[in-house]
Design a protein around this motif. Structure first.
Motif, PDB file in Angstrom:
ATOM      1  N   PRO A 765     -50.354  52.766 -15.832  1.00 41.64           N
ATOM      2  CA  PRO A 765     -51.071  52.104 -15.285  1.00 41.64           C
ATOM      3  C   PRO A 765     -50.766  50.418 -15.463  1.00 41.64           C
ATOM      4  O   PRO A 765     -51.216  49.625 -14.746  1.00 41.64           O
ATOM      5  CB  PRO A 765     -52.487  52.116 -15.806  1.00 41.64           C
ATOM      6  N   ALA A 766     -49.775  50.146 -16.255  1.00 39.96           N
ATOM      7  CA  ALA A 766     -49.453  48.627 -16.876  1.00 39.96           C
ATOM      8  C   ALA A 766     -48.151  48.288 -15.922  1.00 39.96           C
ATOM      9  O   ALA A 766     -47.900  47.231 -15.787  1.00 39.96           O
ATOM     10  CB  ALA A 766     -49.317  48.606 -18.140  1.00 39.96           C
ATOM     11  N   ASP A 767     -47.538  49.329 -15.417  1.00 40.74           N
ATOM     12  CA  ASP A 767     -46.389  49.009 -14.532  1.00 40.74           C
ATOM     13  C   ASP A 767     -46.640  48.683 -13.120  1.00 40.74           C
ATOM     14  O   ASP A 767     -47.521  48.955 -12.468  1.00 40.74           O
ATOM     15  CB  ASP A 767     -45.445  50.039 -14.852  1.00 40.74           C
ATOM     16  N   LEU A 791     -55.241  51.930  -5.098  1.00 38.71           N
ATOM     17  CA  LEU A 791     -53.933  51.721  -5.677  1.00 38.71           C
ATOM     18  C   LEU A 791     -53.198  50.449  -5.751  1.00 38.71           C
ATOM     19  O   LEU A 791     -53.074  49.912  -4.519  1.00 38.71           O
ATOM     20  CB  LEU A 791     -52.882  52.821  -5.280  1.00 38.71           C
ATOM     21  N   ALA A 792     -52.922  49.857  -6.753  1.00 41.72           N
ATOM     22  CA  ALA A 792     -52.267  48.831  -6.706  1.00 41.72           C
ATOM     23  C   ALA A 792     -50.753  48.733  -6.475  1.00 41.72           C
ATOM     24  O   ALA A 792     -49.786  48.737  -7.394  1.00 41.72           O
ATOM     25  CB  ALA A 792     -52.407  47.789  -8.198  1.00 41.72           C
ATOM     26  N   THR A 807     -41.356  48.030 -11.581  1.00 39.02           N
ATOM     27  CA  THR A 807     -40.964  48.733 -12.643  1.00 39.02           C
ATOM     28  C   THR A 807     -40.394  50.331 -12.080  1.00 39.02           C
ATOM     29  O   THR A 807     -39.417  50.797 -12.569  1.00 39.02           O
ATOM     30  CB  THR A 807     -42.191  49.280 -13.574  1.00 39.02           C
ATOM     31  N   ARG A 808     -41.103  50.690 -11.080  1.00 38.80           N
ATOM     32  CA  ARG A 808     -40.751  51.801 -10.236  1.00 38.80           C
ATOM     33  C   ARG A 808     -40.961  51.562  -8.864  1.00 38.80           C
ATOM     34  O   ARG A 808     -41.697  50.994  -8.251  1.00 38.80           O
ATOM     35  CB  ARG A 808     -41.696  53.226 -10.808  1.00 38.80           C
ATOM     36  N   VAL A 809     -40.043  52.463  -8.281  1.00 38.34           N
ATOM     37  CA  VAL A 809     -39.997  52.172  -6.887  1.00 38.34           C
ATOM     38  C   VAL A 809     -39.847  53.496  -5.956  1.00 38.34           C
ATOM     39  O   VAL A 809     -39.183  54.508  -6.628  1.00 38.34           O
ATOM     40  CB  VAL A 809     -38.740  51.333  -6.231  1.00 38.34           C
ATOM     41  N   ILE A 810     -40.574  53.669  -4.935  1.00 39.10           N
ATOM     42  CA  ILE A 810     -40.591  55.000  -4.089  1.00 39.10           C
ATOM     43  C   ILE A 810     -39.910  54.563  -3.005  1.00 39.10           C
ATOM     44  O   ILE A 810     -40.562  53.688  -2.352  1.00 39.10           O
ATOM     45  CB  ILE A 810     -42.016  55.557  -3.731  1.00 39.10           C
ATOM     46  N   ILE A 811     -38.877  55.302  -2.574  1.00 43.89           N
ATOM     47  CA  ILE A 811     -38.102  55.007  -1.506  1.00 43.89           C
ATOM     48  C   ILE A 811     -38.317  56.127  -0.408  1.00 43.89           C
ATOM     49  O   ILE A 811     -37.881  57.348  -0.949  1.00 43.89           O
ATOM     50  CB  ILE A 811     -36.561  54.790  -1.547  1.00 43.89           C
ATOM     51  N   ASP A 812     -38.922  55.867   0.647  1.00 41.85           N
ATOM     52  CA  ASP A 812     -38.920  56.940   1.641  1.00 41.85           C
ATOM     53  C   ASP A 812     -37.975  56.752   2.717  1.00 41.85           C
ATOM     54  O   ASP A 812     -37.887  55.862   3.417  1.00 41.85           O
ATOM     55  CB  ASP A 812     -40.083  56.866   2.467  1.00 41.85           C
TER      56      ASP A 812
END
Length: 889
Positions: A765-767, A791-792, A807-812
């Motif tokens: 949650p903090a990322d 969702l933030a 911090t994290r990335v979703i690449i579609d």
């Protein structure tokens, strides 16, 4: 002009940038929505160079800021049919618009008899027109020309800081030395760190700095870094007025940390400098107190009371004047009576003083006469004294001479009596003669003595006479002096008495005039009755109170007007301070667009200009911003990430190809830098090679298809790190893309991304979490989905996220069973493949800890593009794993 890689001077660079900008303006104008300038077609003048129209009513149109096109009246307003018109001149008095007809337009419409004229004022077009106007006015750009120079540049190693790595120190040396330079900074290599160091170095040497980029986030990243260093060092650099962020109209585009800073934004800095908030609140509080004054409520209450009592305020005021006139007349008469008494007394005193003056009149003349006689007498007395003294001396002389003469006669007589026998005859004769002579001398001396004695008696008598005269005049003079003083006093008293009498008469005359004027005022027999009725109602007292309230209201309104003036003056002071900050602040931070649009900044030059993300901005903007540099120009960016977005026409000849290159190529490529080897050979380019953002497994991927092994990772991947790159395999899931607004969306990958995001937000949650898609409609759809789910997660294309990190990335990857855009990623391929490689590079390098790829693994493995081969090469790596769609549920 030679190729873009040849050495160019400033005129050549400026001309190339303006040509590209003109082409872009033409394309933007042709593709934007047009508005008819005149509702009906107008005759086309094929033999003239000007066209004059009468525009229809249009409010808020800035005619000079629009682009104009002529279209054959028989054709539609499609971009191919539009022919440009230039140099708009609007005459507001005659409401006519004059347009110049270029030769090409006249030739293209040679066979046309009537045209429709359209104007285009699209926002993007307006910005390009402002940039063109700004760039046209620039006369020099010495540091921009340095970028095309092939000569080696001497760097200043003393500028380096110990906490920087070797590449960063060389970059800092380049950014603090005189001249222009490129700093090639792949993602995560510390571009921002070097830029902040360069800004601090410039300030330490008293140099002004322009910090710019085509994105707000790139500008704000540097400001955030400066803020962080200030907080760490405890000695602020960002003091009021030192660093000023020129904000856009929409301040939500600015990073919250910068937006919330007490004085970084221009408006906040100006407000703090003039203490705007406190002073405005003080003025507003005073205005509120004024507006809430009980007198403002008392006025309508009294007016209602008067209305309820049937009291006519106008009538009461008129009758009140009658009463006041009567009272005034009585007062005037009483004053007149008193003034007449004063007048009579003053006249009497004047007559008394006149009589007193007559009694002593002439005393001054008498005194002056006696003073004259006394002066003469004293003069004569002095003369008499001199005469007496001279006569006495004369008598003494004559008396001595007489005595001597008598002694001689006695001797002579004695000699003559001697016996004759004893004397010879001639001796006796001589003795007789001597005796006779002595007798004569004695007589003469006796007469002289007698005359001298008589003169002495005369002088003594004159002396005695003048003494007696003086004795008589001196008492008379004393009495005359006393009378003359009395005469002077009487004259002064008379003058005062006359003045008092005149003043008393004037006062009495004024009162007599006032009495006469008051007596002439018209009277009405009905006044007494009406006055009595109003007195019974208490109307006079009530209206007097009402008049007093109105007077207080007038004073309150005057005070309120002064407060409003003070507020306007404060606003003027605030605006003047804004302009001063833009003109004098040591560091100005602004986007390239705002720079070209700001009239105040257009007047300013800087010692140092630093442009971040320079590889993704259009060349003309870079040229304009770079032209502001007098000492140092640093273009910082990564030409292997997003390139400038530009629509271009097909190139049919060398000249067109040059123009197209200046439209579509990044500034690095125009100077001959397009890969690792050209960058290393370029004398003005310094590369940052060590990255600190993402794990080395990500660095290995982008090294494989973009950076040719240039990148070094500070944090090697370890088995204990777990999965750094996770590939969500959509094969077999019925994935297919749907067209939308000329682009694509994919519902199955939307659902997969949403499930994945929900899980990641729950676990971390903090990322921060970002979602990247190659297609804008897909990104917009996911942005809405994340919002609905609470969702933030930030969603966008790679273009939007350049310069950002999460911090994290979703690449579609947006893949189905057909090759799509990202699948073509190849820096050696055509323009679309190069763009795909850069987009994939940006997407992969946004995450600090983890990357999640959504796509078809069989397709990736089977695709031969360098980008897909780099992803396929992850198979078997310790920090890589593949999952299916089912693993997300």
């Amino acid at each position: 002009m030679g190729s873009q890689e040849d050495e160019l001077d400033w005129p050549g660079i400026k001309a190339a940038a303006l040509q590209a900008l003109d082409a872009a303006i033409l394309i933007a104008g042709r593709s934007a929505k047009g508005v008819l300038v005149q509702q009906h077609p107008v005759p086309w003048p094929p033999d003239h160079n000007r066209l004059t129209l009468v525009p229809g009513p249009a409010r808020g149109v800035y005619w000079r800021d629009c682009q104009y096109f002529a279209v054959d009246a028989d054709l539609s307003d499609r971009p191919p049919h539009r022919q440009p018109l230039e140099q708009p001149v609007f005459n507001p008095k005659t409401r006519t618009l004059r347009l110049d007809v270029p030769d090409a337009t006249r030739d293209a419409l040679a066979a046309v008899t009537r045209v429709r004229v359209y104007r285009v004022d699209d926002q993007d077009l307006k910005l390009k027109l402002k940039l063109r106007a700004a760039l046209t006015d620039v006369t020099r750009g010495p540091r921009i020309a340095d970028l095309w120079s092939r000569g080696r540049r001497e760097l200043s190693p003393s500028s380096a800081r110990q906490q920087l790595n070797e590449g960063q120190r060389r970059a800092l040396a380049a950014m603090t030395s005189e001249g222009g330079c490129f700093v090639w900074g792949p993602p995560g290599t510390g571009k921002t760190t070097v830029i902040t160091s360069a800004v601090r170095d410039a300030l330490q040497h008293g140099r002004s700095v322009l910090l710019s980029s085509h994105t707000h986030v790139a500008v704000d990243n540097v400001l955030e870094a400066l803020m962080a260093e200030d907080a760490k060092a405890g000695r602020p650099l960002l003091e009021l007025g030192a660093v000023v962020r020129n904000p856009p109209a929409d301040e939500t585009k600015i990073l919250p940390s910068v937006r919330d800073h007490p004085h970084l934004l221009l408006d906040k800095a100006a407000a703090a400098a003039v203490n705007l908030v406190e002073r405005s609140e003080s003025l507003r509080a005073a205005s509120r107190e004024n507006e809430g004054n009980p007198t403002r409520e008392e006025e309508p209450r009294l007016r209602n009371e008067l209305d309820d009592a049937g009291i006519d305020v106008v009538e009461v005021r008129a009758l009140r004047k009658v009463v006041e006139t009567r009272e005034l007349l009585c007062g005037v008469r009483a004053e007149l009576e008193e003034a007449a008494d004063h007048e009579r007394e003053a006249v009497a005193r004047s007559a008394e003083k006149t009589a007193a003056l007559h009694q002593v009149a002439g005393a001054a003349d008498e005194r002056r006469a006696i003073e004259g006689l006394l002066g003469q007498a004293k003069d004569l007395l002095a003369g008499a004294a001199v005469a007496v003294e001279e006569s006495e001396r004369s008598c003494a002389v004559e008396r001595r001479r007489l005595a001597e003469a008598r002694a001689v006669r006695t001797t002579a007589a004695a000699a003559a009596q001697l016996k004759r026998a004893m004397i010879l005859p001639w001796t006796a004769s001589r003795r007789r003669r001597d005796l006779a002579a002595s007798d004569v001398e004695v007589v003469s001396r006796e007469e002289a003595y007698a005359a001298a004695t008589a003169g002495l008696r005369v002088a003594e008598r004159e002396q005695t006479l003048r003494r007696r005269q003086i004795s008589d005049l001196e008492p008379r003079l004393e009495r005359a002096v006393e009378r003359a003083h009395a005469e002077s006093v009487a004259a002064s008293e008379l003058d005062r008495a006359v003045a008092a009498a005149n003043a008393a008469k004037a006062a009495a005359d004024r009162l007599r005039s006032a009495e006469a004027a008051l007596q002439q005022m018209p009277t009405d027999p009905d006044h007494e009755t009406r006055i009595a009725r109003l007195q019974d109602l208490g109307a006079f007292v009530l209206v007097t109170r009402y008049n007093s309230v109105l007077q207080k209201l007038a004073e309150l309104d005057e005070e309120l007007a002064e407060l409003k003036k003070a507020e306007e003056k404060l606003k003027d002071e605030y605006q003047a301070t804004r302009l001063t900050l833009l003109a004098e602040a040591p560091v100005i931070a602004t986007t390239l667009t705002s720079l070209a649009s700001n009239r105040e900044l257009a007047k300013r030059r800087f010692d140092v200009v630093i442009i971040d993300e320079a590889a993704s901005a259009e060349a003309a903007s870079i040229v304009y911003a770079g032209s502001r540099a007098d000492r140092t120009l640093a273009l910082v960016g990564d030409f292997l990430q997003n390139a400038p977005i530009a629509e271009v026409d097909d190139a049919v000849d060398d000249e067109t190809r040059r123009i197209v290159a200046w439209q579509s190529k990044d500034i690095f490529g125009l100077a001959g830098i397009h890969d690792r080897w050209t960058a290393e050979r370029h004398p003005r380019c310094v590369a940052l090679v060590r990255q600190y953002r993402y794990p080395s497994i990500v660095g290995d991927v982008v090294n494989a298809f973009c950076y040719a092994g240039l990148l070094e990772s500070d944090r090697p991947s370890k088995d204990s790190d777990g999965s750094t790159i996770t590939f969500i395999d959509t094969s077999g899931g019925g994935v297919h893309l749907e067209p939308r607004n000329g682009s694509w969306v994919c519902r199955p990958t939307q659902a997969a991304a949403l499930l994945l995001a929900q899980r990641l937000v729950t676990e971390h949650p903090a990322d921060t979490l970002g979602y990247v898609s190659p297609y804008a409609p897909q990104a917009l759809a996911m942005e809405s989905a994340f919002d609905r789910a609470g969702l933030a997660v930030q969603a966008g294309t790679a273009h939007r996220f350049q310069g950002r990190e999460f911090t994290r990335v979703i690449i579609d990857l947006m893949q189905d069973d057909r090759p799509r855009w990202v699948a073509a990623a190849d820096l050696s391929g055509p323009a679309r493949a190069v763009s795909a490689a850069k987009l994939l590079n940006v997407a992969l390098t946004r995450g600090r800890k983890q990357i999640f790829l959504i796509g078809s693994w069989p397709f990736v493995v089977g695709c031969d593009s360098p980008g897909m081969r780099a992803l396929a090469g992850l198979e078997g790596k310790a920090n890589f794993e593949r999952r299916g769609l089912g693993d997300l549920g």
